[in-house]
Write a protein that holds these residues in place. Sequence first.
Motif, PDB file in Angstrom:
ATOM      1  N   TRP A 173       0.777   7.728   0.324  1.00  0.00           N
ATOM      2  CA  TRP A 173       2.039   7.416  -0.356  1.00  0.00           C
ATOM      3  C   TRP A 173       3.210   7.993   0.438  1.00  0.00           C
ATOM      4  CZ3 TRP A 173       3.817   9.505  -5.749  1.00  0.00           C
ATOM      5  CH2 TRP A 173       4.717   8.605  -6.338  1.00  0.00           C
ATOM      6  N   THR A 174       4.177   7.146   0.742  1.00  0.00           N
ATOM      7  CA  THR A 174       5.345   7.563   1.517  1.00  0.00           C
ATOM      8  C   THR A 174       6.622   7.039   0.886  1.00  0.00           C
ATOM      9  OG1 THR A 174       5.286   5.611   2.945  1.00  0.00           O
ATOM     10  CG2 THR A 174       4.048   7.559   3.703  1.00  0.00           C
ATOM     11  N   SER A 175       7.730   7.612   1.322  1.00  0.00           N
ATOM     12  CA  SER A 175       9.058   7.160   0.935  1.00  0.00           C
ATOM     13  C   SER A 175       9.901   7.096   2.200  1.00  0.00           C
ATOM     14  CB  SER A 175       9.683   8.119  -0.086  1.00  0.00           C
ATOM     15  OG  SER A 175      10.997   7.713  -0.401  1.00  0.00           O
ATOM     16  N   HIS A 176      10.277   5.906   2.594  1.00  0.00           N
ATOM     17  CA  HIS A 176      11.052   5.707   3.824  1.00  0.00           C
ATOM     18  C   HIS A 176      10.386   6.388   5.016  1.00  0.00           C
ATOM     19  CE1 HIS A 176      14.216   3.764   1.576  1.00  0.00           C
ATOM     20  NE2 HIS A 176      14.284   4.809   0.761  1.00  0.00           N
ATOM     21  N   GLY A 177       9.060   6.275   5.076  1.00  0.00           N
ATOM     22  CA  GLY A 177       8.308   6.826   6.187  1.00  0.00           C
ATOM     23  C   GLY A 177       7.928   8.287   6.050  1.00  0.00           C
ATOM     24  N   ALA A 178       8.506   8.992   5.082  1.00  0.00           N
ATOM     25  CA  ALA A 178       8.183  10.406   4.875  1.00  0.00           C
ATOM     26  C   ALA A 178       7.003  10.534   3.926  1.00  0.00           C
ATOM     27  CB  ALA A 178       9.391  11.148   4.305  1.00  0.00           C
ATOM     28  N   ALA A 179       6.040  11.372   4.295  1.00  0.00           N
ATOM     29  CA  ALA A 179       4.878  11.610   3.432  1.00  0.00           C
ATOM     30  C   ALA A 179       5.337  12.288   2.144  1.00  0.00           C
ATOM     31  CB  ALA A 179       3.853  12.476   4.151  1.00  0.00           C
ATOM     32  N   LEU A 180       4.778  11.861   1.043  1.00  0.00           N
ATOM     33  CA  LEU A 180       5.087  12.455  -0.257  1.00  0.00           C
ATOM     34  C   LEU A 180       3.994  13.458  -0.616  1.00  0.00           C
ATOM     35  CD1 LEU A 180       6.244   9.261  -2.189  1.00  0.00           C
ATOM     36  CD2 LEU A 180       7.675  11.056  -1.198  1.00  0.00           C
ATOM     37  N   SER A 181       4.382  14.555  -1.209  1.00  0.00           N
ATOM     38  CA  SER A 181       3.434  15.558  -1.680  1.00  0.00           C
ATOM     39  C   SER A 181       3.041  15.174  -3.097  1.00  0.00           C
ATOM     40  CB  SER A 181       4.074  16.947  -1.642  1.00  0.00           C
ATOM     41  OG  SER A 181       3.165  17.921  -2.097  1.00  0.00           O
ATOM     42  N   ALA A 182       1.873  14.553  -3.232  1.00  0.00           N
ATOM     43  CA  ALA A 182       1.496  13.944  -4.509  1.00  0.00           C
ATOM     44  C   ALA A 182       0.093  14.343  -4.936  1.00  0.00           C
ATOM     45  CB  ALA A 182       1.571  12.420  -4.396  1.00  0.00           C
ATOM     46  N   ALA A 183      -0.100  14.311  -6.238  1.00  0.00           N
ATOM     47  CA  ALA A 183      -1.406  14.522  -6.853  1.00  0.00           C
ATOM     48  C   ALA A 183      -1.651  13.358  -7.803  1.00  0.00           C
ATOM     49  CB  ALA A 183      -1.437  15.841  -7.610  1.00  0.00           C
ATOM     50  N   VAL A 184      -2.879  12.884  -7.834  1.00  0.00           N
ATOM     51  CA  VAL A 184      -3.239  11.776  -8.715  1.00  0.00           C
ATOM     52  C   VAL A 184      -4.592  12.095  -9.327  1.00  0.00           C
ATOM     53  CG1 VAL A 184      -3.585   9.282  -8.917  1.00  0.00           C
ATOM     54  CG2 VAL A 184      -2.059  10.162  -7.149  1.00  0.00           C
ATOM     55  N   GLU A 185      -4.678  11.985 -10.655  1.00  0.00           N
ATOM     56  CA  GLU A 185      -5.957  12.239 -11.317  1.00  0.00           C
ATOM     57  C   GLU A 185      -5.992  11.558 -12.682  1.00  0.00           C
ATOM     58  OE1 GLU A 185      -6.027  16.527 -11.503  1.00  0.00           O
ATOM     59  OE2 GLU A 185      -5.156  16.550 -13.509  1.00  0.00           O
TER      60      GLU A 185
ATOM     61  N   ALA B  29      10.950  10.218  -4.399  1.00  0.00           N
ATOM     62  CA  ALA B  29      10.481   8.843  -4.475  1.00  0.00           C
ATOM     63  C   ALA B  29      11.665   7.893  -4.353  1.00  0.00           C
ATOM     64  CB  ALA B  29       9.755   8.615  -5.792  1.00  0.00           C
ATOM     65  N   SER B  30      11.476   6.849  -3.598  1.00  0.00           N
ATOM     66  CA  SER B  30      12.484   5.794  -3.479  1.00  0.00           C
ATOM     67  C   SER B  30      12.043   4.620  -4.341  1.00  0.00           C
ATOM     68  CB  SER B  30      12.597   5.348  -2.018  1.00  0.00           C
ATOM     69  OG  SER B  30      11.377   4.731  -1.615  1.00  0.00           O
ATOM     70  N   GLY B  31      12.907   3.643  -4.471  1.00  0.00           N
ATOM     71  CA  GLY B  31      12.533   2.442  -5.223  1.00  0.00           C
ATOM     72  C   GLY B  31      11.291   1.788  -4.657  1.00  0.00           C
ATOM     73  N   CYS B  32      11.207   1.735  -3.330  1.00  0.00           N
ATOM     74  CA  CYS B  32      10.040   1.118  -2.695  1.00  0.00           C
ATOM     75  C   CYS B  32       8.766   1.920  -2.942  1.00  0.00           C
ATOM     76  CB  CYS B  32      10.282   0.964  -1.192  1.00  0.00           C
ATOM     77  SG  CYS B  32      11.560  -0.243  -0.794  1.00  0.00           S
ATOM     78  N   SER B  33       8.871   3.251  -2.923  1.00  0.00           N
ATOM     79  CA  SER B  33       7.671   4.056  -3.151  1.00  0.00           C
ATOM     80  C   SER B  33       7.226   3.975  -4.609  1.00  0.00           C
ATOM     81  CB  SER B  33       7.887   5.509  -2.713  1.00  0.00           C
ATOM     82  OG  SER B  33       8.927   6.110  -3.435  1.00  0.00           O
ATOM     83  N   ILE B  34       8.187   3.874  -5.523  1.00  0.00           N
ATOM     84  CA  ILE B  34       7.823   3.704  -6.930  1.00  0.00           C
ATOM     85  C   ILE B  34       7.165   2.336  -7.125  1.00  0.00           C
ATOM     86  CG2 ILE B  34       8.733   3.471  -9.284  1.00  0.00           C
ATOM     87  CD1 ILE B  34      10.719   5.725  -8.527  1.00  0.00           C
ATOM     88  N   ASP B  35       7.698   1.320  -6.471  1.00  0.00           N
ATOM     89  CA  ASP B  35       7.066  -0.008  -6.522  1.00  0.00           C
ATOM     90  C   ASP B  35       5.635   0.066  -6.002  1.00  0.00           C
ATOM     91  OD1 ASP B  35       9.411  -1.085  -7.530  1.00  0.00           O
ATOM     92  OD2 ASP B  35      10.010  -2.036  -5.631  1.00  0.00           O
TER      93      ASP B  35
END
Length: 173
Positions: A42-54, A72-78
């Motif tokens: 998962w990224t936002s404008h090419g930057a890696a996002l620090s995320a957890a999913v469970e 998060a950007s609009g594209c990353s939320i999409d």
Amino acid sequence: MNVTFDALPPTARVWIYQANRPLTEAELAAVGPQLAQFATAWTSHGAALSAAVEFRHRQFLIIGLDEAVAGASGCSIDASVRFVQALESALSISLLDKAHLAFRGPAGLALLERSALKPAVAAGTLGPNTPYFDNTVATKAELDARWPAPAGRTWLARYFAPAAAPAGPPARA
């Protein structure tokens, strides 16, 4: 970048998606690598996002994001919504439908249609102390502190308020 929920700060943003049924242990095991892969990629404008999913309680998909690392950007939320839709298809479940509310009852997790809320309160089967999974919490701190929370301490409080007395004539001085 994939992190654990414990590694996220209290200010981390969370999104909660409620499944229309509990997942089986086999489904949870099969989907685990997909959750990790999404969080890693998962990224936002090419930057890696620090995320957890469970998944929690076999029925709630939770995505957490440390926006101090990158927001998060609009594209990353999409992209996250497309991921959720892909999970819906792969698991034959609904995660985006908001028609049901989740409560913890004597027999475990129970879903209640929104239209059945008032009748359940009137019948006494749902009370202000019934644990409610308020999926509108927005941060990890809220998730940790009040998920679930007594229904009467959430946006559902208005359903437990005593009926207002009819307005009468103004009091005389």
